[in-house]
Design a protein around this motif. Sequence first.
Motif, PDB file in Angstrom:
ATOM      1  N   UNK A 153       0.804  -1.222   0.000  1.00  0.00           N
ATOM      2  CA  UNK A 153       0.000   0.000   0.000  1.00  0.00           C
ATOM      3  C   UNK A 153       0.838   1.274   0.000  1.00  0.00           C
ATOM      4  N   UNK A 154       1.934   1.292   0.756  1.00  0.00           N
ATOM      5  CA  UNK A 154       2.724   2.522   0.884  1.00  0.00           C
ATOM      6  C   UNK A 154       4.001   2.515   0.052  1.00  0.00           C
ATOM      7  N   UNK A 155       4.556   1.323  -0.207  1.00  0.00           N
ATOM      8  CA  UNK A 155       5.847   1.274  -0.893  1.00  0.00           C
ATOM      9  C   UNK A 155       5.814   0.524  -2.219  1.00  0.00           C
ATOM     10  N   UNK A 156       4.660  -0.005  -2.579  1.00  0.00           N
ATOM     11  CA  UNK A 156       4.535  -0.668  -3.881  1.00  0.00           C
ATOM     12  C   UNK A 156       5.372  -1.920  -4.021  1.00  0.00           C
ATOM     13  N   UNK A 157       5.695  -2.571  -2.890  1.00  0.00           N
ATOM     14  CA  UNK A 157       6.504  -3.796  -2.913  1.00  0.00           C
ATOM     15  C   UNK A 157       5.580  -5.004  -2.854  1.00  0.00           C
ATOM     16  N   UNK A 158       5.630  -5.823  -3.884  1.00  0.00           N
ATOM     17  CA  UNK A 158       4.813  -7.037  -3.878  1.00  0.00           C
ATOM     18  C   UNK A 158       5.438  -8.064  -2.938  1.00  0.00           C
ATOM     19  N   UNK A 159       4.629  -8.638  -2.039  1.00  0.00           N
ATOM     20  CA  UNK A 159       5.183  -9.634  -1.107  1.00  0.00           C
ATOM     21  C   UNK A 159       5.829 -10.800  -1.853  1.00  0.00           C
ATOM     22  N   UNK A 160       7.000 -11.190  -1.377  1.00  0.00           N
ATOM     23  CA  UNK A 160       7.723 -12.326  -1.942  1.00  0.00           C
ATOM     24  C   UNK A 160       7.484 -13.558  -1.075  1.00  0.00           C
ATOM     25  N   UNK A 161       8.051 -14.671  -1.529  1.00  0.00           N
ATOM     26  CA  UNK A 161       7.860 -15.925  -0.795  1.00  0.00           C
ATOM     27  C   UNK A 161       8.374 -15.820   0.641  1.00  0.00           C
ATOM     28  N   UNK A 162       9.505 -15.091   0.845  1.00  0.00           N
ATOM     29  CA  UNK A 162      10.043 -14.983   2.198  1.00  0.00           C
ATOM     30  C   UNK A 162       9.111 -14.210   3.125  1.00  0.00           C
ATOM     31  N   UNK A 163       8.346 -13.269   2.566  1.00  0.00           N
ATOM     32  CA  UNK A 163       7.394 -12.516   3.386  1.00  0.00           C
ATOM     33  C   UNK A 163       6.219 -13.413   3.796  1.00  0.00           C
ATOM     34  N   UNK A 164       5.738 -14.213   2.851  1.00  0.00           N
ATOM     35  CA  UNK A 164       4.663 -15.159   3.177  1.00  0.00           C
ATOM     36  C   UNK A 164       5.146 -16.191   4.196  1.00  0.00           C
ATOM     37  N   UNK A 165       6.400 -16.612   4.060  1.00  0.00           N
ATOM     38  CA  UNK A 165       6.960 -17.581   5.003  1.00  0.00           C
ATOM     39  C   UNK A 165       6.968 -17.008   6.422  1.00  0.00           C
ATOM     40  N   UNK A 166       7.353 -15.725   6.552  1.00  0.00           N
ATOM     41  CA  UNK A 166       7.360 -15.063   7.868  1.00  0.00           C
ATOM     42  C   UNK A 166       5.946 -14.968   8.439  1.00  0.00           C
ATOM     43  N   UNK A 167       4.980 -14.641   7.574  1.00  0.00           N
ATOM     44  CA  UNK A 167       3.597 -14.508   8.040  1.00  0.00           C
ATOM     45  C   UNK A 167       3.021 -15.858   8.464  1.00  0.00           C
ATOM     46  N   UNK A 168       3.334 -16.912   7.738  1.00  0.00           N
ATOM     47  CA  UNK A 168       2.868 -18.252   8.102  1.00  0.00           C
ATOM     48  C   UNK A 168       3.461 -18.648   9.451  1.00  0.00           C
ATOM     49  N   UNK A 169       4.751 -18.370   9.630  1.00  0.00           N
ATOM     50  CA  UNK A 169       5.410 -18.670  10.902  1.00  0.00           C
ATOM     51  C   UNK A 169       4.795 -17.852  12.043  1.00  0.00           C
ATOM     52  N   UNK A 170       4.535 -16.568  11.789  1.00  0.00           N
ATOM     53  CA  UNK A 170       3.943 -15.688  12.801  1.00  0.00           C
ATOM     54  C   UNK A 170       2.578 -16.203  13.251  1.00  0.00           C
TER      55      UNK A 170
END
Length: 760
Positions: A517-534
């Motif tokens: 929303x603020x930085x235009x960065x599409x989530x990558x696999x490592x971001x999804x991995x962190x969210x799944x772990x969280x």
Amino acid sequence: MTKQVLPLIEKIPQTILGFLESSPSCWSSSLSKTTQAHARILKSGAQNDGYISAKLIASYSNYSCFDDANLILQSIPDPNVYTFSSLIYALTKAKLYSQSLGVFSRMFSRGLIPDTHVLPNLFKVCAELSAFRAGKQIHCVACALGLDGDGFVQGSLFHMYMRCGKMGDARKMFDRMCNRDVVTCSALLCGYARKGCLEEVVRVLSEMESSGIEPNIVSWNGILSGFNRSGYHKEAVVMFQKMHHLGFLPDEIAVSSVLPSVGDSERLDIGRQIHGYAIKQGLLKDKCVISAMIDMYGKSGHVYGIIELFEQFELMETGVCNACITGLSRNGLVDKALEMFALFKEQKMELNVVSWTSIIAGCAQNGKDIETLELFREMQVAGVKPNRVTIPSMLPACGNIAALVHGRSAHGFAVRVHLLDDVHVGSALIDMYAKCGRINMSQVVFDMMPTRNLVCWNSLMSGYSMHGKAKEVMSIFESLVRTRLKPDFISFTSLLSACSQVGLTDEGWKYFGMMTEEYGIKPRLEHYSCMVSLLGRAGKLQEAYDLVKEMPLEPDSCVWGALLNSCRLQNNVDLAEIAAEKLFGLEPENPGSYVLLSNIYAAKGMWAEVDSIRNKMESLGLEKNPGCSWIQVKNKVYTLLAGDKSHPQIDQITEKMDEISKEMRRAGHLPNLDFALQDVEEQEQEQALWGHSEKLAVVFGLLNTPDGTPLQVIKNLRICGDCHSVIKFISGYAGREIFVRDTNRFHHFKDGVCSCGDFW
């Protein structure tokens, strides 16, 4: 020369006038002759004549006596353009560009108009200083005076804009030039190539053809070199093909310029064609071509090509050998690279800083950490001084095995040779200290850096995240966004990982949304991995699984691994089996997934399923990776394996463990047999737990270091719950600070408490 000074000139001996009229090369015979001539001129009263003063200024400047030359200029009551231009020219020739610009400023403030002799010097000064604004202003002066049509002025203006990287202005000047030749066209082509402007390069080539100007080999080499050096590899390859198609025969420079781009583009087919062309044209006699060819094969993953070339020519030249070492290391053949490096030393080759840095970086990047540190020591013994590339290359090895003493030594060296202003050195030090458990030193290094780029900020955030300090990571992120730097995907990976370490679910979702929303960065696999772990660690397993199913990307092993590990924490067999099946398909030869599922079954007492997994591993020829821990004692790194009975101090270690076990029982602490994961008797389970490598390493440290010395342990797997409880107890019982880094995070044990708050 004015009529008023003619009588004065006549009084000056002809020898003095002859000396001043001679070429500058004659003046070098004696500075004293210049001072004698100056004295005679002062005596005759002719010092105010502009012509004579200009000659004196030039004469003093030839000896770099610019203060004397400037004093003469200041002493003239009514100086002219000629006297000022003499000093401007001399200062420019001596590369004193700022002073030259200052003299012009004084000249212009007196209302003196620059001519077509002064202007080219001024544009050269602006080019060397990259002073685009000043150059633009002087250009305006030239236009106002109508001097911008002069050929020399146009040429110097064109090159000034080129040097300042202002291709639009350079192009406008080029279009207005009266005398365009192959030299100016080649410069324009090279400039466009450096900017990656392929269409403009083709357009200029077409215009040259229309104007009857034929590009030469220098033109083509400039194009290839420009594209290659600025990272436009595809464009370099396209232009090389065009060059060959038009009938130009590439020389050694052209071939060695395009080969790095061929390698970076991984166009092995084209690389082989160029190899064949080089053989036909006899270009492989050139060491630069051989080095570039080896480098190309290395980047293309064609190891056989590297070895074949080296053995075919047996050219023991430093550049060629460096290319071989780098190419082999890049492709994982670090043992072969070490073998070759040893051969070079035996042959008494002159190994330079690039040679040593190449092999050090190769070892560090391929897990040869101890060899990396040994090579760094050998390098200094050999008298080769490490540089700003060597230090960041070896520091990761210090961090990987927590070799804090070696890391501090490298830090001290960097301080002594003034390398701390380099952002790469600073970032590597921040990372090293964080991995060695000294996050406070990471902060000190960061605070002392004169300039910081995004890599520095990310290194610090990653370090705090590794230590589970989520509040600090979020605070650093807030400081980062207040600078002109823009966070990237690595910044958000550190943020999300930190939130995962301490269970900050709401904050995690906030940053996950902020990325897009603020930085235009599409989530990558490592971001999804962190969210799944969280989500999984917070007990929201179904929500984590739903996120995996809704991902716009195909989940990889990291994502499914995060879910499987979360299932282990929550003892959820059903979702564990789903995640494990996915992992078996993605990484069929990775024993870790099988072991993790087996552990989940074992924790539930599902021994039949445990046997089934073990049988499956046996049929696939897979073995569990043994637990392994490292500890540094007295500048030496020791390795301890789980269940190892062959260690020289195993009897002392066992005795100390028994002592600690008894003290724990007296304090009411019992072994957590849930982590034994074996269907055997309780006593055997307890013995198996005490054989874990991190316990062995900690006890080994207690036996071999003075009381109160902090202990630093690194483990290749995650620390188990029982080891965590035992090391907490030891930190209080023995009065030691104990740092343990597993594959997930840092645990800082002190006074019976862990920094993770028992949430990991």
